[in-house]
Design an enzyme around this catalytic site. Structure first.
Site, short mmCIF file in Angstrom:
data_model
loop_
_atom_site.label_atom_id
_atom_site.label_comp_id
_atom_site.label_asym_id
_atom_site.label_seq_id
_atom_site.Cartn_x
_atom_site.Cartn_y
_atom_site.Cartn_z
CD GLU A 1 -11.01 -2.96 13.65
OE1 GLU A 1 -12.19 -2.28 13.93
OE2 GLU A 1 -9.98 -2.22 13.33
NE ARG B 1 -2.93 2.29 4.91
CZ ARG B 1 -3.40 1.39 6.04
NH1 ARG B 1 -2.78 1.91 7.26
NH2 ARG B 1 -4.33 0.50 6.01
CB THR C 1 -6.77 4.04 16.10
OG1 THR C 1 -7.47 3.35 15.19
CG2 THR C 1 -6.65 2.94 17.32
CD GLU D 1 -3.37 -0.73 2.33
OE1 GLU D 1 -2.77 0.01 3.08
OE2 GLU D 1 -4.06 -1.52 2.10
CG ASP E 1 -15.27 -0.81 11.10
OD1 ASP E 1 -14.48 -0.39 11.82
OD2 ASP E 1 -14.60 -1.48 10.12
CB THR F 1 -0.57 0.66 9.12
OG1 THR F 1 -1.72 1.18 9.64
CG2 THR F 1 -0.64 -0.68 9.68
CG ASN G 1 -13.63 1.35 14.37
OD1 ASN G 1 -12.47 1.49 13.73
ND2 ASN G 1 -13.96 0.20 15.16
#
Length: 611
Positions: A199, A137, A263, A80, A325, A181, A283
């Site tokens: 999560e 990323r 986050t 990504e 979410d 990330t 979320n």
């Protein structure tokens, strides 16, 4: 304890010094953004436009694009990252996979020759708590330094000439479920970094580091008391519902804000004139909203903050008491628009909830919010109160499966960034077209383990396609054109002054389309699907180049590159149901692909890119 090191490939060291031994290392990031030949940050500029002023490649000749060179990252998981190009050197980072997780490479941007590589040795346990593939990323750059975020919660500074590590700072804890990330963003000498792990029930934050020392300058939490969220007397939200003391505590059940998610693993924009950074939070945790009454501030919230102090200046909650979410970490593009005869400084936010928000970036007022995807989970946005209007028929209840919720959990659009052209005045948006069945269930919190409380099955939305690339007019508030794709469009977008837009598909196609009408001008079939971010830059040979990483993965792609049973529809947090056929089209990959124009008869072109 983290052990760090770097690898210098043989015969590479001598190639490092000559091209980079210039005074240009002293030029700051903002100056580099003015040079069309460079791509100095993942989003290209602070406004997050992903727009290149180069126009050598245009709608009339894009069909002559040819592969110039390739490079293997050596880790066949989701790719990504956006390559960076500074002073003729390309910097690219791999995911947390393979023998050298999160490895950084420096390459000659014209020839592809390897200059150096740096291989950190992050904690192996990080892969076990990453929610949705072990992606990275992109990198950051400023003042002769390259900045890397590792999956195991470290930010690292490297010497851009040699790859030598200058410092590293630990920011989070794997045993709590935290990972990183996102691509770091550098503003006024501070590196801005946010965490992943909603999560897992972690507590979201954004942290600013001194770029010279790695020392933490400030940290702003997304939940909790005002002192932790860095809210003070100068906090001026536009809407009354967001005014009050310690709302990051009072809008949750007792103590739930401590494991409340929110986050920040997406994109950060910056307006130098207003001296404000902008970003969205994710979320709330868990997905089961029945376990967290209240609006759950400051989840799914767009913040405007002072980059010097981190203090919040305004905030707007996109999805109060989020049910589905619907993170709002998506990019915020900063542009000036003519609205009702008046030029306004706006922020454009393609919401995960399916609405295209145009907001006043000085005040946080929502000017417009129109559906750009099929939406039945909401009934619109009340512009007087700023609140989204829920569709009560789609409210998840414990033990009951609610069917046909649109958009699904990844939203109408997830992290994959849009691009803005000041020439066409259009926004180019890669996104998905999915709906879902959702069943909430009770879940207990255990640090470092999944904290979701939902069973999800995703599938194609109306019409049967699962992805789309579209052009949106934010002034006319409508879609101008669209291209339907069989799979979610999970790559980023790029648009150029040649009026060409670029994006990739998960079934291995990299496409150039006419930015005005969406006509496909050229496409290239790669070895693996695309979820990366295309960039454009000028080479030392006077050519305009386009670069992107090929390698399927990410949340929708783990079924093609990881040990996920494609027959289990609710695997990968429900995304497997939507992409069960992906392994038929592609397997994992790790190839950096770089393109330039070839002549009418196959010879290289030689005229310099226009600026």
């Amino acid at each position: 304890m983290l052990v760090r090191g770097f690898t210098l490939v043989a015969s590479v060291l001598c190639a490092v010094v000559a091209p980079l031994a210039t005074a240009s290392a002293q030029i700051d990031l903002a100056s580099r953004m003015k040079d069309p030949g460079q791509w100095p940050m993942a989003a290209r500029d602070y406004a997050n436009t992903r727009y290149s002023e180069l126009d050598q490649i245009n709608a009339g000749n894009a069909s002559r694009l040819q592969l110039a060179w390739t490079f293997s990252i050596g880790a066949d998981r989701g790719q990504e990252a956006a390559p960076l190009v500074v002073d003729g050197t390309m910097y690219v980072v791999g995911p947390y996979a393979g023998p050298y997780p999160n490895r950084v490479f420096a390459l000659d941007a014209t020839s592809g020759e390897l200059k150096w590589s740096y291989a950190p040795k992050p904690e192996p346990a990080a892969a076990g708590v990453a929610c949705c593939d072990v992606v990275n990323r992109g990198l950051g750059f400023d003042n002769g330094k390259v900045f890397l975020n590792t999956l195991d919660n470290h930010t690292v500074a490297l010497d851009a000439k040699t790859g030598k590590e200058l410092w590293h700072t630990k920011l989070g804890e794997i045993n709590k479920g935290e990972t990183i990330t996102m691509a770091p963003v550098v503003v006024k000498g501070k590196i801005l970094v946010g965490n992943s792990g909603g999560e897992m029930g972690v507590r979201g934050w954004v942290t600013a580091l001194d770029e010279n020392t790695g020392a933490i300058a400030w940290r702003a939490y997304s939940t909790g008391p005002d002192k932790d969220v860095l809210i003070g007397d100068d906090f001026k939200p536009f809407y009354d519902s967001l005014k009050g003391k310690d709302l990051g505590v009072k809008t949750w059940p007792a103590d739930r804000w401590q494991v409340g998610g929110a986050t920040m693993w997406g994109w950060i924009s910056y307006d130098p004139d207003l001296n404000l950074i902008y970003y969205g939070t994710a979320n709330p945790s868990p997905w089961n909203a029945n376990q967290r009454s209240g609006d759950n501030l400051w989840s799914t919230t767009i913040f405007a903050r002072d980059p010097d102090t981190g203090r919040a200046k305004w905030a707007y909650q996109v999805n109060p008491h989020d049910l589905f979410d619907h993170d709002e970490i998506n990019e915020n593009l900063l542009v000036d628009l003519e609205l009702n005869g008046q030029t306004r400084k706006v922020l454009i936010h393609p919401g995960r909830n399916g609405y295209m928000y145009v907001m006043d970036r000085a005040t946080g007022e929502v000017i417009s919010a129109d559906a750009y995807e099929f939406v039945n989970s909401y009934k619109g946005v009340d512009l007087k109160t700023g609140k989204i209007i829920p569709n009560e028929e789609k409210t998840p209840l414990v033990g009951k499966t609610v069917e046909n919720i649109c958009p699904s959990a990844p939203g109408a659009k997830d992290w994959q960034p849009s691009a803005w052209s000041p020439r066409t005045k259009l926004l180019y948006v890669p996104h998905q077209h999915l709906c879902m069945d959702f069943k909430a269930s009770q879940v207990g919190y255990v640090a470092g383990t999944p904290y979701v409380g939902a069973d999800v099955d995703m599938y194609a939305g109306p019409g049967g396609h699962r992805g789309e690339f579209m052009a949106w007019d934010p002034v006319a508030r409508k879609k101008v054109w669209e291209i339907h794709e069989k799979l979610p469009v999970w790559s980023g977008a790029l648009v150029t002054a040649g009026d060409v837009a670029f994006y990739g598909t998960m079934d291995r196609l990299f496409k150039a389309v006419d930015a005005k009408d969406g006509r496909v001008l050229w496409q290239f079939r790669a070895g693996s699907g695309f979820i990366g971010q295309p960039v454009s830059y000028g080479g030392a040979d006077g050519q305009q180049y386009i670069a992107i990483l090929s390698g399927v993965g990410g949340w929708p792609g783990v079924v093609a590159n990881a040990e996920v049973d494609q027959r289990v529809r609710n695997a990968a947090l429900g995304f497997t149901g939507a992409t069960q056929d992906l392994p038929f089209y592609t397997a994992g990959g790790s190839e950096l692909l770089v393109f330039k124009l070839g002549g009418a008869n196959g010879e290289d072109t030689s005229h310099a890119p226009s600026k």
